[in-house]
Design a protein around this motif. Structure first.
Motif, PDB file in Angstrom:
ATOM      1  N   PRO A   1     -40.395  -8.369  -2.040  1.00  9.21           N
ATOM      2  CA  PRO A   1     -41.293  -7.925  -0.981  1.00  9.21           C
ATOM      3  C   PRO A   1     -40.940  -8.569   0.362  1.00  9.21           C
ATOM      4  CG  PRO A   1     -42.373  -9.561  -2.349  1.00  9.21           C
ATOM      5  CD  PRO A   1     -41.043  -9.252  -2.990  1.00  9.21           C
ATOM      6  N   VAL A   2     -41.421  -7.941   1.410  1.00 13.88           N
ATOM      7  CA  VAL A   2     -41.355  -8.497   2.759  1.00 13.88           C
ATOM      8  C   VAL A   2     -42.712  -9.114   3.029  1.00 13.88           C
ATOM      9  CG1 VAL A   2     -41.152  -7.946   5.210  1.00 13.88           C
ATOM     10  CG2 VAL A   2     -39.654  -6.822   3.549  1.00 13.88           C
ATOM     11  N   ALA A   3     -42.718 -10.331   3.527  1.00 15.48           N
ATOM     12  CA  ALA A   3     -43.991 -11.003   3.807  1.00 15.48           C
ATOM     13  C   ALA A   3     -44.293 -10.938   5.294  1.00 15.48           C
ATOM     14  CB  ALA A   3     -43.956 -12.448   3.351  1.00 15.48           C
ATOM     15  N   GLU A   4     -45.495 -10.521   5.590  1.00 16.51           N
ATOM     16  CA  GLU A   4     -46.048 -10.656   6.931  1.00 16.51           C
ATOM     17  C   GLU A   4     -46.801 -11.984   6.906  1.00 16.51           C
ATOM     18  OE1 GLU A   4     -49.755  -8.750   9.468  1.00 16.51           O
ATOM     19  OE2 GLU A   4     -49.180  -7.889   7.546  1.00 16.51           O
ATOM     20  N   LEU A   5     -46.486 -12.867   7.829  1.00 16.71           N
ATOM     21  CA  LEU A   5     -47.199 -14.139   7.937  1.00 16.71           C
ATOM     22  C   LEU A   5     -47.872 -14.184   9.292  1.00 16.71           C
ATOM     23  CD1 LEU A   5     -48.011 -17.049   7.286  1.00 16.71           C
ATOM     24  CD2 LEU A   5     -45.716 -17.772   7.993  1.00 16.71           C
ATOM     25  N   VAL A   6     -49.186 -14.330   9.267  1.00 16.89           N
ATOM     26  CA  VAL A   6     -49.941 -14.499  10.504  1.00 16.89           C
ATOM     27  C   VAL A   6     -50.418 -15.942  10.537  1.00 16.89           C
ATOM     28  CG1 VAL A   6     -51.894 -13.722  11.894  1.00 16.89           C
ATOM     29  CG2 VAL A   6     -50.654 -12.081  10.452  1.00 16.89           C
ATOM     30  N   LEU A   7     -49.966 -16.673  11.546  1.00 14.41           N
ATOM     31  CA  LEU A   7     -50.416 -18.042  11.781  1.00 14.41           C
ATOM     32  C   LEU A   7     -51.452 -17.943  12.891  1.00 14.41           C
ATOM     33  CD1 LEU A   7     -46.891 -18.178  11.942  1.00 14.41           C
ATOM     34  CD2 LEU A   7     -47.658 -20.347  11.031  1.00 14.41           C
TER      35      LEU A   7
ATOM     36  N   GLY B   1     -58.402 -18.303  18.432  1.00 14.80           N
ATOM     37  CA  GLY B   1     -57.462 -18.622  19.513  1.00 14.80           C
ATOM     38  C   GLY B   1     -56.136 -17.938  19.271  1.00 14.80           C
ATOM     39  N   PRO B   2     -55.072 -18.565  19.738  1.00  8.81           N
ATOM     40  CA  PRO B   2     -53.749 -17.946  19.630  1.00  8.81           C
ATOM     41  C   PRO B   2     -53.338 -17.658  18.186  1.00  8.81           C
ATOM     42  CG  PRO B   2     -53.672 -19.882  21.048  1.00  8.81           C
ATOM     43  CD  PRO B   2     -55.030 -19.857  20.416  1.00  8.81           C
ATOM     44  N   PHE B   3     -52.502 -16.632  18.036  1.00 14.30           N
ATOM     45  CA  PHE B   3     -51.944 -16.302  16.721  1.00 14.30           C
ATOM     46  C   PHE B   3     -50.518 -15.810  16.904  1.00 14.30           C
ATOM     47  CE2 PHE B   3     -53.611 -12.322  18.234  1.00 14.30           C
ATOM     48  CZ  PHE B   3     -52.688 -11.388  17.816  1.00 14.30           C
ATOM     49  N   GLU B   4     -49.773 -15.837  15.818  1.00 16.85           N
ATOM     50  CA  GLU B   4     -48.391 -15.370  15.817  1.00 16.85           C
ATOM     51  C   GLU B   4     -48.137 -14.630  14.516  1.00 16.85           C
ATOM     52  OE1 GLU B   4     -43.876 -17.219  16.272  1.00 16.85           O
ATOM     53  OE2 GLU B   4     -45.559 -18.577  16.030  1.00 16.85           O
ATOM     54  N   MET B   5     -47.408 -13.524  14.588  1.00 14.76           N
ATOM     55  CA  MET B   5     -47.059 -12.756  13.395  1.00 14.76           C
ATOM     56  C   MET B   5     -45.549 -12.836  13.182  1.00 14.76           C
ATOM     57  SD  MET B   5     -47.320  -8.663  12.579  1.00 14.76           S
ATOM     58  CE  MET B   5     -48.948  -8.512  13.261  1.00 14.76           C
ATOM     59  N   LEU B   6     -45.171 -13.184  11.961  1.00  6.13           N
ATOM     60  CA  LEU B   6     -43.764 -13.255  11.583  1.00  6.13           C
ATOM     61  C   LEU B   6     -43.535 -12.383  10.357  1.00  6.13           C
ATOM     62  CD1 LEU B   6     -43.491 -17.151  11.670  1.00  6.13           C
ATOM     63  CD2 LEU B   6     -42.770 -15.599  13.476  1.00  6.13           C
ATOM     64  N   HIS B   7     -42.303 -11.954  10.167  1.00  7.54           N
ATOM     65  CA  HIS B   7     -41.914 -11.243   8.947  1.00  7.54           C
ATOM     66  C   HIS B   7     -40.831 -12.056   8.255  1.00  7.54           C
ATOM     67  CE1 HIS B   7     -43.814  -7.934  11.188  1.00  7.54           C
ATOM     68  NE2 HIS B   7     -44.268  -7.647   9.989  1.00  7.54           N
ATOM     69  N   ILE B   8     -40.967 -12.192   6.941  1.00  7.15           N
ATOM     70  CA  ILE B   8     -40.068 -13.038   6.166  1.00  7.15           C
ATOM     71  C   ILE B   8     -39.436 -12.213   5.056  1.00  7.15           C
ATOM     72  CG2 ILE B   8     -39.905 -15.117   4.753  1.00  7.15           C
ATOM     73  CD1 ILE B   8     -42.660 -15.903   6.092  1.00  7.15           C
ATOM     74  N   ASN B   9     -38.115 -12.277   4.984  1.00  5.58           N
ATOM     75  CA  ASN B   9     -37.374 -11.675   3.874  1.00  5.58           C
ATOM     76  C   ASN B   9     -36.998 -12.807   2.931  1.00  5.58           C
ATOM     77  OD1 ASN B   9     -37.207  -8.905   4.783  1.00  5.58           O
ATOM     78  ND2 ASN B   9     -35.918  -9.692   6.419  1.00  5.58           N
TER      79      ASN B   9
ATOM     80  N   THR C   1     -61.679  -6.278  12.391  1.00  7.08           N
ATOM     81  CA  THR C   1     -62.215  -7.096  11.300  1.00  7.08           C
ATOM     82  C   THR C   1     -61.598  -8.497  11.282  1.00  7.08           C
ATOM     83  OG1 THR C   1     -60.579  -6.350   9.663  1.00  7.08           O
ATOM     84  CG2 THR C   1     -62.644  -5.073   9.838  1.00  7.08           C
ATOM     85  N   LEU C   2     -60.442  -8.655  11.894  1.00  7.52           N
ATOM     86  CA  LEU C   2     -59.787  -9.966  11.953  1.00  7.52           C
ATOM     87  C   LEU C   2     -60.370 -10.860  13.053  1.00  7.52           C
ATOM     88  CD1 LEU C   2     -56.077  -8.875  11.471  1.00  7.52           C
ATOM     89  CD2 LEU C   2     -57.444 -10.200   9.859  1.00  7.52           C
ATOM     90  N   LYS C   3     -60.923 -10.267  14.085  1.00  7.89           N
ATOM     91  CA  LYS C   3     -61.379 -11.025  15.254  1.00  7.89           C
ATOM     92  C   LYS C   3     -62.353 -12.155  14.928  1.00  7.89           C
ATOM     93  CE  LYS C   3     -60.386  -7.662  18.842  1.00  7.89           C
ATOM     94  NZ  LYS C   3     -60.944  -6.780  19.888  1.00  7.89           N
ATOM     95  N   PRO C   4     -63.330 -11.986  14.039  1.00  4.14           N
ATOM     96  CA  PRO C   4     -64.243 -13.105  13.760  1.00  4.14           C
ATOM     97  C   PRO C   4     -63.559 -14.330  13.138  1.00  4.14           C
ATOM     98  CG  PRO C   4     -65.206 -11.045  13.017  1.00  4.14           C
ATOM     99  CD  PRO C   4     -63.775 -10.756  13.382  1.00  4.14           C
ATOM    100  N   ALA C   5     -62.407 -14.150  12.516  1.00  5.31           N
ATOM    101  CA  ALA C   5     -61.704 -15.260  11.876  1.00  5.31           C
ATOM    102  C   ALA C   5     -60.756 -15.979  12.827  1.00  5.31           C
ATOM    103  CB  ALA C   5     -60.917 -14.759  10.659  1.00  5.31           C
TER     104      ALA C   5
ATOM    105  N   PRO D   1     -57.606 -27.871   9.319  1.00  7.25           N
ATOM    106  CA  PRO D   1     -58.198 -26.576   8.986  1.00  7.25           C
ATOM    107  C   PRO D   1     -58.436 -25.658  10.186  1.00  7.25           C
ATOM    108  CG  PRO D   1     -59.773 -28.347   8.624  1.00  7.25           C
ATOM    109  CD  PRO D   1     -58.478 -28.985   8.974  1.00  7.25           C
ATOM    110  N   THR D   2     -58.133 -26.122  11.392  1.00  9.14           N
ATOM    111  CA  THR D   2     -58.222 -25.212  12.534  1.00  9.14           C
ATOM    112  C   THR D   2     -57.018 -24.274  12.572  1.00  9.14           C
ATOM    113  OG1 THR D   2     -57.133 -26.721  14.093  1.00  9.14           O
ATOM    114  CG2 THR D   2     -59.549 -26.880  13.898  1.00  9.14           C
ATOM    115  N   ASN D   3     -56.023 -24.534  11.720  1.00 10.23           N
ATOM    116  CA  ASN D   3     -54.869 -23.652  11.583  1.00 10.23           C
ATOM    117  C   ASN D   3     -55.046 -22.808  10.326  1.00 10.23           C
ATOM    118  OD1 ASN D   3     -53.438 -24.657  13.847  1.00 10.23           O
ATOM    119  ND2 ASN D   3     -52.798 -26.413  12.643  1.00 10.23           N
ATOM    120  N   GLY D   4     -54.997 -21.492  10.491  1.00 13.91           N
ATOM    121  CA  GLY D   4     -55.137 -20.584   9.361  1.00 13.91           C
ATOM    122  C   GLY D   4     -53.842 -19.835   9.096  1.00 13.91           C
ATOM    123  N   TYR D   5     -53.682 -19.399   7.844  1.00 17.54           N
ATOM    124  CA  TYR D   5     -52.485 -18.679   7.409  1.00 17.54           C
ATOM    125  C   TYR D   5     -52.903 -17.445   6.617  1.00 17.54           C
ATOM    126  CZ  TYR D   5     -50.174 -23.039   8.599  1.00 17.54           C
ATOM    127  OH  TYR D   5     -49.718 -24.136   9.272  1.00 17.54           O
TER     128      TYR D   5
END
Length: 124
Positions: free
Chosen positions: A4-10, A86-94, A79-83, A49-53
């Motif tokens: 699978p390809v992983a989408e990672l949102v930090l 602050g800043p976020f980043e999206m990465l894709h991982i093979n 639906t993501l906004k309440p969680a 815990p202020t950093n979510g994954y």
């Protein structure tokens, strides 16, 4: 079967998310109805815990891109906004191995490595 390809949102975790990770339930409901989505994993950083994954495993990157260009994406973002506090980043991982055992473990280490300019993955 291909990996699978992983989408990672930090993301910076909101106070609401820090108190109740179930706040992502509506987001996961939308993802569960999306073609090509394999699994979803999420949680806070143990040390801070202020950093979510949020990991979403996709059959292909194309499946994720189809969601992003499709009609349900704006609702997913809402639906993501309440969680997100602050800043976020999206990465894709093979991955070169199945990531499921690591993502299902009680604790998963996330290490990000950035190549220096002019260097290649093969040199690492």
């Amino acid at each position: 079967m291909p990996l699978p390809v992983a989408e990672l949102v930090l993301f910076t975790s909101s106070q609401a998310h820090q108190k109740d990770q179930g706040i992502l339930g509506r987001s996961i409901d939308i993802l569960n109805k999306t073609e090509g989505k394999i699994a979803t994993y999420h949680g806070p950083e143990v040390e801070d815990p202020t950093n979510g994954y949020l990991f979403v495993l996709w059959q292909t990157l194309g499946h994720h891109k189809a969601l992003m260009s499709g009609p349900t994406y704006p609702a997913l973002v809402e639906t993501l906004k309440p969680a997100v506090g602050g800043p976020f980043e999206m990465l894709h991982i093979n991955f070169t191995k199945d990531p499921t055992p690591a993502l299902e473990a009680p604790v998963t280490e996330v290490a990000l490595v950035t190549l220096k300019p002019g260097k290649t993955k093969e040199e690492v």
